[in-house]
Design a protein around this motif. Structure first.
Motif, PDB file in Angstrom:
ATOM      1  N   UNK A  10      28.391  89.308 -12.764  1.00  0.00           N
ATOM      2  CA  UNK A  10      28.854  88.807 -11.468  1.00  0.00           C
ATOM      3  C   UNK A  10      30.038  87.867 -11.629  1.00  0.00           C
ATOM      4  N   UNK A  11      30.300  87.447 -12.856  1.00  0.00           N
ATOM      5  CA  UNK A  11      31.447  86.583 -13.100  1.00  0.00           C
ATOM      6  C   UNK A  11      31.132  85.109 -13.177  1.00  0.00           C
ATOM      7  N   UNK A  12      29.867  84.780 -13.348  1.00  0.00           N
ATOM      8  CA  UNK A  12      29.467  83.383 -13.380  1.00  0.00           C
ATOM      9  C   UNK A  12      28.821  83.035 -14.714  1.00  0.00           C
ATOM     10  N   UNK A  13      29.191  81.888 -15.240  1.00  0.00           N
ATOM     11  CA  UNK A  13      28.573  81.416 -16.476  1.00  0.00           C
ATOM     12  C   UNK A  13      27.101  81.139 -16.201  1.00  0.00           C
ATOM     13  N   UNK A  14      26.257  81.521 -17.148  1.00  0.00           N
ATOM     14  CA  UNK A  14      24.826  81.330 -16.908  1.00  0.00           C
ATOM     15  C   UNK A  14      24.152  80.678 -18.118  1.00  0.00           C
ATOM     16  N   UNK A  15      22.816  80.568 -18.023  1.00  0.00           N
ATOM     17  CA  UNK A  15      22.006  79.965 -19.086  1.00  0.00           C
ATOM     18  C   UNK A  15      22.489  78.570 -19.454  1.00  0.00           C
ATOM     19  N   UNK A  16      22.834  77.810 -18.432  1.00  0.00           N
ATOM     20  CA  UNK A  16      23.292  76.445 -18.669  1.00  0.00           C
ATOM     21  C   UNK A  16      22.103  75.495 -18.760  1.00  0.00           C
ATOM     22  N   UNK A  17      21.074  75.783 -17.969  1.00  0.00           N
ATOM     23  CA  UNK A  17      19.968  74.844 -17.840  1.00  0.00           C
ATOM     24  C   UNK A  17      18.835  75.209 -18.789  1.00  0.00           C
ATOM     25  N   UNK A  18      18.412  74.234 -19.588  1.00  0.00           N
ATOM     26  CA  UNK A  18      17.289  74.446 -20.516  1.00  0.00           C
ATOM     27  C   UNK A  18      16.440  73.191 -20.509  1.00  0.00           C
ATOM     28  N   UNK A  19      15.124  73.331 -20.323  1.00  0.00           N
ATOM     29  CA  UNK A  19      14.300  72.128 -20.240  1.00  0.00           C
ATOM     30  C   UNK A  19      14.031  71.525 -21.615  1.00  0.00           C
ATOM     31  N   UNK A  20      13.888  70.215 -21.640  1.00  0.00           N
ATOM     32  CA  UNK A  20      13.402  69.565 -22.854  1.00  0.00           C
ATOM     33  C   UNK A  20      11.898  69.770 -22.919  1.00  0.00           C
ATOM     34  N   UNK A  21      11.402  70.047 -24.110  1.00  0.00           N
ATOM     35  CA  UNK A  21       9.973  70.279 -24.304  1.00  0.00           C
ATOM     36  C   UNK A  21       9.467  69.239 -25.278  1.00  0.00           C
ATOM     37  N   UNK A  22       8.444  68.506 -24.865  1.00  0.00           N
ATOM     38  CA  UNK A  22       7.909  67.450 -25.716  1.00  0.00           C
ATOM     39  C   UNK A  22       7.533  67.990 -27.092  1.00  0.00           C
ATOM     40  N   UNK A  23       7.977  67.283 -28.112  1.00  0.00           N
ATOM     41  CA  UNK A  23       7.586  67.639 -29.473  1.00  0.00           C
ATOM     42  C   UNK A  23       8.374  68.762 -30.110  1.00  0.00           C
ATOM     43  N   UNK A  24       9.315  69.368 -29.379  1.00  0.00           N
ATOM     44  CA  UNK A  24      10.006  70.536 -29.921  1.00  0.00           C
ATOM     45  C   UNK A  24      11.198  70.166 -30.782  1.00  0.00           C
ATOM     46  N   UNK A  25      11.730  68.963 -30.550  1.00  0.00           N
ATOM     47  CA  UNK A  25      12.957  68.595 -31.250  1.00  0.00           C
ATOM     48  C   UNK A  25      14.201  69.195 -30.639  1.00  0.00           C
ATOM     49  N   UNK A  26      14.009  69.948 -29.577  1.00  0.00           N
ATOM     50  CA  UNK A  26      15.162  70.569 -28.908  1.00  0.00           C
ATOM     51  C   UNK A  26      15.404  69.812 -27.604  1.00  0.00           C
TER      52      UNK A  26
END
Lengths: 197, 494
Positions: free
Chosen positions: B222-238
């Motif tokens: 569609x022409x739009x940048x995606x996958x910008x939002x990612x949740x922090x997960x406790x204990x994951x280090x990410x």
């Protein structure tokens, strides 16, 4: 629905869960769950249910919008041996039960759940999980055979908006300049008609 | 009492929260309430955005890397589906794949930016010979499979299973192998290793393959940048991508850990099979790009207005800049800045949707702290979608017949409460935002009758007759076992 208390009528069994319960009238759905009050707990449940419902914020539009609840009716009957939990709400019942319980917190619901035989397998140290609580609401419920809502096409948010619109409209009508504008612009004819009474 | 008065004087923000008076009253009941519902109250903006020091440590060495790791940027990906014809062959394949699977430890290690993941459908678990008692312990949605739940999911009409691309939705889909990498060479090496594993085992058949790759500027078709939002997960280090958002309980995305309600999500048994696993939702979504462009062209007053309308439908500009932070025009610098392009909330910054419409796609997918029916934090998924097929060249308004779209991949431990809720309540319904007649304008199952409201002053704008721009070409629910579970499965003797 369990109409009689049995030895263990509500042992958690996901296979017995019946999804999509509730009789809709337009956009509005209903849940009526019938429980048995533990002997000797009649006074306590009456007090706890009233406290549960009278907490500040519970009667605000914002919380009702968040739950999507039009009405909530909690009734003791049959000489306070039985308890009815009844809610009319906007959404499908099953997807939102975790939200409804989660908003208050399962510990707050425990205030009155603890007085019900259906929750007899649980305790303060052994609270039901969200799935177990949802199951108990499900097996204890009876789907209405008739559900008539005065405004079945209106959600809680719609009602809030319409309330807001009506109040704003009254301000316009009460303002001489507003009343004049209503009369002078043909496009506002539908509103002018409403201003007549 | 002074505390109570102070809380009441703060008005709606506290009055609207049941927890406010409890906090005021104090006492052990309030503390219990606080302890178990701390994360849920984050929905009201009261959450603690700092990492919870009491967070249970995740057993990262047992978790497949792909279960937690965000998609690399850029990316190349492959998805392969296999059929197990002989149970022992399926087990042998899992045994051979194990050395090729990385764990979720050391997430920032460059080596961990490329990985292979293995998942199994319910039919696949049956084909492996998993005991009946274990099979019965899986959640109903997973056992039934996506095709059987199509009607309740809104996969009807052109998205109905009878139109799905074979073998998607069939009982032949048993094992899913996916590989993803920031570069094509590493991807090729990963897939070669996986291919060696399954081609050398008689009784396993590869039945479907889909390649995917980042389009130009990492935008969707569609022409739009995606996958910008990612949740922090406790204990994951990410870390998450929104510093204003409190980390999520690991149990929302990993089995065996408390979730946002404070409970353990129902877990397949035995413990070794379920623990540290998760469920993956896989959907091949064809995008009707030409139809989208035509619709926007017909609605827009000029090119700038067309761009605005499209952004209002998506919730972000093509660069990824969020409307809340850039309400009037695109800001490519903002869109490209991972430190800023997701740093926002809705409640105080845009409560009425005058910047980002309440029904915009991105706002529906993650309402953050906006006033909605329900608790947003109970319905979050990790999205790890990729694009497939070539981009329709800029300016082309007619469909060229190419198969293009999005491979939707989402991870969650509660298929019904998370993915299915998202699809049925937030995509294909608008009651939760006070717009019961409206669906998601980008991916909702409209069909020429959709409506989309764009709040604006002085008078709101409304788009009508929205067609469906996305068609589901097929999908499935997969179980992503832990590394221990994969060993257990490979050692089955039934």
């Amino acid at each position: 629905m369990t109409t009689e208390a049995t030895e263990n009528p509500c042992a958690y069994d996901p296979e017995k869960y019946v999804p999509n319960m509730g009789l809709r009238d337009g956009r509005v759905n209903e849940i009526r769950s019938f429980f048995h009050v533990k002997p000797g707990h009649e006074k306590a449940i009456r007090e706890q249910v009233v406290e549960f419902s009278n907490m500040p914020g519970r009667r605000t539009l914002r919380v009702n919008q968040k739950v999507g609840a039009h009405t909530q009716v909690l009734t003791l009957f049959d000489n306070d041996t039985r308890f009815l939990f009844g809610v009319d709400f906007d959404t499908d019942w099953d997807p939102y039960i975790e939200d409804s319980v989660g908003l208050a917190g399962i510990e707050r619901y425990w205030l009155w759940w603890q007085h019900l035989e259906e929750f007899g397998a649980y305790s303060l140290d052994n609270m039901p999980s969200m799935e177990e609580a949802k199951f108990l609401m499900n097996v204890s419920r009876a789907t209405a055979i008739v559900h008539v809502n005065a405004f079945p096409h209106l959600t809680v948010a719609d009602k809030a908006k319409q309330d807001e619109l009506w109040n704003a409209f009254q301000k316009v009508v009460n303002d001489p300049e507003g009343a004049k504008a209503l009369q002078e612009n043909p496009a506002l004819a539908p509103l002018l008609d409403l201003a007549a009474d | 009492m002074d505390i109570l008065l102070a809380l009441l004087c703060h008005g709606e923000a506290i009055a609207g929260s049941w927890s406010g008076l409890d906090q005021a009253m104090g006492g052990p009941r309030a503390l219990l309430h606080l302890a178990s519902n701390r994360a849920i109250r984050a929905d009201y903006g009261e959450g603690d955005v700092n990492v919870d020091t009491d967070a249970r440590t995740l057993e990262l060495e047992d978790i497949q890397n792909g279960a937690l790791h965000p998609r690399p940027s850029p990316y190349f990906a492959v998805y392969i589906l296999l059929r197990i014809d002989v149970p022992a062959a399926g087990r042998e394949l899992l045994r051979r794949l194990q050395p090729r699977l990385a764990s979720a430890t050391h997430p920032t290690d460059p080596e961990k930016q490329a990985w292979v993941s293995v998942g199994l459908t319910f039919q696949g678990l049956k084909a492996l010979g998993v005991p009946q008692a274990s099979l019965a312990s899986f959640p109903q949605a997973f056992r039934e499979g996506m095709a059987a739940r199509a009607e309740s999911l809104g996969d009807v009409g052109r998205s109905a299973p009878e139109h799905w691309e074979a073998p998607l939705g069939s009982p032949d889909v048993h094992i899913a192998i996916s590989a993803i990498s920031p570069d094509a060479d590493r991807l090729a090496a990963l897939i070669d290793q996986a291919r060696m594993a399954y081609t050398q085992v008689a009784g396993i058949e590869a039945i479907w393959r889909q390649d995917a790759y980042a389009l130009e500027h990492e935008r969707t078709s569609f022409g739009f940048k995606d996958s910008i939002s990612h949740p922090a997960i406790e204990g994951s280090g990410i870390p998450g991508t929104n510093p204003k958002e409190a980390p999520y309980k690991a149990g929302e995305f990993l089995l065996g850990y408390p979730d946002e309600t404070g409970s353990l999500p129902p877990m397949p048994q035995p413990d070794v099979l379920g623990r540290n696993g998760t469920f993956l939702v896989f959907r091949k979504l064809h995008t009707n790009v030409a139809e989208f462009r035509e619709y926007i062209r017909a609605q827009g007053r000029d090119r700038a207005d067309e761009e605005l309308l499209a952004a209002k439908m998506v919730g972000r500009w093509p660069s990824g800049a969020p409307l809340v932070l850039a309400p009037e025009r695109d800001d490519p610098e903002l869109g490209a800045d991972p430190k800023r392009n997701n740093d926002f909330l809705y409640k105080t910054e845009d409560p009425r949707g005058l910047k980002c419409p309440l029904g915009a796609h991105a706002r529906r997918m993650n309402p953050r702290d906006a006033d909605i029916i329900g608790i947003q934090r109970l319905h979050r998924i990790i999205r790890r979608s990729t694009s497939y097929g070539p981009m329709l060249p800029d300016g082309v308004m007619e469909d060229d017949g190419e198969d293009r779209g999005i491979i939707f991949v989402g991870a969650a431990t509660h298929l019904e409460r998370q993915f299915e809720f998202l699809k049925t309540q937030w995509v294909d319904d608008g009651v939760f935002i006070g717009a019961p007649d409206e669906l998601d304008p980008l991916v909702g199952a409209a069909d020429g009758e959709g409506q989309f409201t764009i709040p604006q002053r002085p008078i709101r704008r409304r788009l009508n007759n929205l067609p469906a721009f996305v068609v589901n070409r097929g999908g499935e629910y997969c179980f992503i076992p832990s590394l221990s579970a994969l060993r257990w499965l490979s050692e089955l003797d039934t």
